[in-house]
Design a protein around this motif. Structure first.
Motif: not given
Length: 151
Positions: A89-99
């Motif tokens: 998801y290109d999240s701020l923490d670089g981790k995948p999004v689950h919710f």
């Protein structure tokens, strides 16, 4: 604000099929359109992409809250999606999004839009909410969880 007024049982997806952000937006938007058929899909997808281009809405670990304002929605409508495998998801923490909590709000409903985001943030701040959410297997479980207090 009761989040059950925003997220209907029909707009909850307990097992997302999407693996990429754009695909995710289409899948979740379709769930919202199923509840409010008058929503202009193209306008909503464009507004979601435009909002996302300003800054990612993947701002909390494993959670994204894509949102936008358009004229063709009545009030505010939302969809909740759970990805068991995670979505890049290109999240701020670089981790995948689950919710994922998608919100589509009418352009003139600024106060309502902020009220829903505030109520949602209260739930998301409580770690037990996300833990309980991950245990949900069907949309009714998610819907019922939204009605519980976590304060």
């Amino acid at each position: 604000m009761n989040l059950q007024q925003v997220f209907s049982r029909q707009s909850i997806i307990p097992d997302l099929e999407s693996t990429e952000k754009e695909e995710l937006f289409e899948e979740m938007l379709q769930a919202i359109v199923n509840v409010q058929p008058d929503i202009n899909r193209e306008e909503a997808l464009s507004a979601l992409a435009e909002r996302e281009s300003k800054m990612t809405t993947g701002i909390i670990h494993s959670v994204a809250v894509p949102h936008c304002r358009i004229d063709t929605v009545r009030g505010v409508a939302g969809s909740i999606g759970i990805s068991r495998n995670g979505i890049d998801y290109d999240s701020l923490d670089g981790k995948p999004v689950h919710f994922v909590f998608m919100l589509i709000c009418n352009s003139i409903e600024d106060a309502l839009h902020l009220e829903v985001l505030k109520e949602l943030s209260f739930k998301l701040e409580n770690p037990s909410f996300l833990q309980n959410l991950s245990d949900c297997k069907i949309s009714d479980d998610v819907y019922n969880l939204l009605g519980k207090s976590f304060y």
